[in-house]
Scaffold this active site. Sequence first.
Site, PDB file in Angstrom:
ATOM      1  N   CYS A 130      69.035  26.329  19.484  1.00 31.98           N
ATOM      2  CA  CYS A 130      70.101  27.325  19.621  1.00 31.98           C
ATOM      3  C   CYS A 130      71.472  26.792  19.232  1.00 31.98           C
ATOM      4  CB  CYS A 130      70.134  27.880  21.041  1.00 31.98           C
ATOM      5  SG  CYS A 130      70.210  26.615  22.306  1.00 31.98           S
ATOM      6  N   GLU A 152      71.849  32.749  28.320  1.00 30.26           N
ATOM      7  CA  GLU A 152      72.039  31.714  27.301  1.00 30.26           C
ATOM      8  C   GLU A 152      71.425  32.261  26.026  1.00 30.26           C
ATOM      9  OE1 GLU A 152      73.296  28.387  27.511  1.00 30.26           O
ATOM     10  OE2 GLU A 152      74.124  28.785  29.489  1.00 30.26           O
TER      11      GLU A 152
END
Lengths: 468, 465
Positions: B241, B207
């Site tokens: 993010c 990720e």
Amino acid sequence: NPYAGLVSRLRAAWLLGKTRPMQHRVAQLEALGRFLDEKKQDILEATAADMGKPPFEAEFSEILLCKNELHETLNNLGTWMKDEHVDRNLVTQLDSAFIRKDPYGVVLIIAPWNYPIHLILVPLIGAIAAGNCVIVKPSEMTKNSEQLVVEVLPTYLDNDCFAVVTAGVQETTRLLENKFDYIFFTGNPTVGRIVMTAAAKHLTPITLELGGKNPCYVSDTCDVQNVARRVAWGRFFNAGQTCIAPDYVLCSVEMREKLLPALSKAISDFYGPNPQESPDFGRIVGDKHFQRVQKLLGSGRVAIGGQTDEKERYIAPTVLVDVLPSDSIMQEEIFGPVLPIVTVANVDEAIALINSREQPLAVYAFSSDDKVVNQVLERTSSGGFCGNDTLMHVTLTSLPFGGMGTSGLGMYHGKFTFNTFTHHRGCLHRSMGREALNALRYPPYSQHKLGIVRAASEVKRKGGCTLL
Amino acid sequence: HAELVSRLRAVWLSGKTRPMQHRVAQLEALGRFLGEKKQDILEATSADMGKPPFEVELSEISICRSELNHTLNNLSTWMKDEHVEKNWATQLDSAFIRKDPYGVVLIIGPWNYPINLLLVPLIGAIAAGNCVVMKPSEISRNVERLVAEMLPRYLDQDCFAVVTAGVQETTRLLENKFDYIFFTGSPSVGRIVMTAAAKHLTPITLELGGKNPCYVSDTCDVQNVARRVAWGRFFNAGQTCIAPDYVLCSVEMREKLLPALHEAIAEFYGPNPQESPDFGRIVGDKQFQRVQALLRSGRVAIGGQIDAEARYIAPTVLVDVQQEDPVMQEEIFGPILPILTVASMDDAIDFMNAQERPLALYVFSSCKKVVSRVLERTSSGGFCANDTIMHMTLTSLPFGGIGQSGIGHYHGRSSFETFSHRRSALLRGAGREALNALRYPPYSPSRLPLLRAATEHRRTACTLL
């Protein structure tokens, strides 16, 4: 970078969106079907020339199974491509929440030599179905099949979007320097590591279909003749050059004594008294592999077969006994028509032995007692599993096919191939209005607002009972 | 770390983590951790990056609770064997997909949502029956200490362990063989993790991150857009993010957006955001200096104030930013929002497609066609129209990147599936040998049509348009 031009040409086609419309995908897939029909004879001849593949085996494993995958894909593509709408919470109740199936882009498929058509086409079917552009690299080991694929396959496909490249070891290393959006590799674990390391430089997602030693446990309660036939079939198909072939047998000393004559009978039923004369038994693909497999005959003692003919790259259907886990034949995937039998005291010992080794692509267990089969299933770890037969689990397009640990990463067949080459993109489409609801989450923060937001978005525990 | 890994592997081989009761017990214990240690979590995240308690409750605790509850609600269903369609040859057999754990799993967590991004993968790993080694980020020191000291007390320490490690020790940790590695962090470290994983052929989920574009079309409710974009950008002082990283819009829209953003920021944080209890701080001095340097791109239209001692950077909007400017060369990961102008939606799409594929892509438009076009013609991990960040709050949507922004996805059922090996199983009868004879040598071509019929799926074979 000799392949840079090709890769950027395909990337340009990809960015134009040529491979995305369903009609384009269907047209390519139907063309692959015509390739399998029109070039059937060429496929049979090429695989016969490359490794003495019996036409029946080639037709079954290289053509028929591919057509099953093609039909499964064409029948379901519309459904698979659809957006999948998902459950929403209170906050998003009026929104549209779905998973969009996006292609990755430019995909690389590297195929091995043992099923040179099948192991290109089945991944290719999924890559096309998912809307990607594809570069295919067939194995340079099987020269005739490689030539067939290089020369003929592109005539069936849209050459803007699909290409076939030939490459030996060195050139494949150069090929892997390019950035691909997905890499699908079938081959051995050593090269698998190299592919994954190359992919890591570009953070390219991968599927690795590798190999290992697939154990085959035979319990004391079984129909010995049936077992012998099913194991022999799996082991000697394609002269043993099958990634999911039973690699070695584990059984008790008593069972071994029954199995040997049964295997001998099965082999002679299948291939006659001299298998070298049977049209139904293959050859080893090349001299290097022939020598490799031949050396393994030195482990234990030959109980059945053992004959070789270097000129023909023929190795007889062979069964070895008195093989120890430390012998050389137990240190590498055999990939040849040699079946070692290793004796164990009981199922527990068999399971312990299996678990002390790398996770294989397949685990096989033979027993009339379901409990025994289930025990082996439960207490071992492998890519796939088949009870009371060999190889058959991969003929079902509804079962995912892939390895674990050193036998591989990822899975495919049927809709799993489509999913492999698809990026599942989580999408939420909200309204431009309904701002009042959103205000709850904005600063200035307050405990009061927090309570409401949590109530509207947090998933609650249902029932509050722990199920056994 | 060799001893720890082999200790856990021995426990894994004993099968301790496989029974459902054991998994449920660990998950329920995680729920108690979140409840009993809530105050500690609030304090630690506040100490680490000035995280406002409301943000922690929502993004660290509530989200974990949702994942926990969703998992507990569905675990038995997810664990079940999935029976599959059979062909004629296997009609009387049992064909199913068994969900097997991988074994010993490594989860490396980042510092920006140090509880969420460690616990949500952990929930999936436990639910799937694995043993787990967790490595929290050494950058969020207080949470690292909390996790290292408190979390193990709630879990079966035979099967789950927390290790603390800086960059060097993490490199050593990665030399061990794990059966799955789940990493959240930057793309450059993602490459290092994947290269290390390749040595052992370990499957991975990465990720990562990127620059999440936010296209604002001319047809929209400007004030709503401004609030939703500002919220997404300045939450956790921009250290998210999936925060909108930069805005693309027309010159006309920019002129409307600027005052609207100004108003939204004032509504949220008051006239001096440094005094607002609802605005965070940058996690460390190194990161502060990195983000501060980006302020020099373009021109400050809103904000721009800093306080190095407090590691405070004001909610800032930059304009007149060019593609070559520093702020457009890296993921901002701070409370700065550059606005770049484009002539049209097509230009915006071309611009976005010329960049690395991001974790999230945002579009604001009242016009459905605009939203559909942008969705269809771009590629990203996830997508949200007319809001930011919200798509990740649905456990039913897979969350992950594509290209540089990541490999794999998780959340909800996807987390369970990430940490499960789907093992195909075919259980055949020991008898019924007559059918098998079709496939044995000596081969006869006349049998092939029968074999085809026996192995095809029972469907009509028509090609659909």
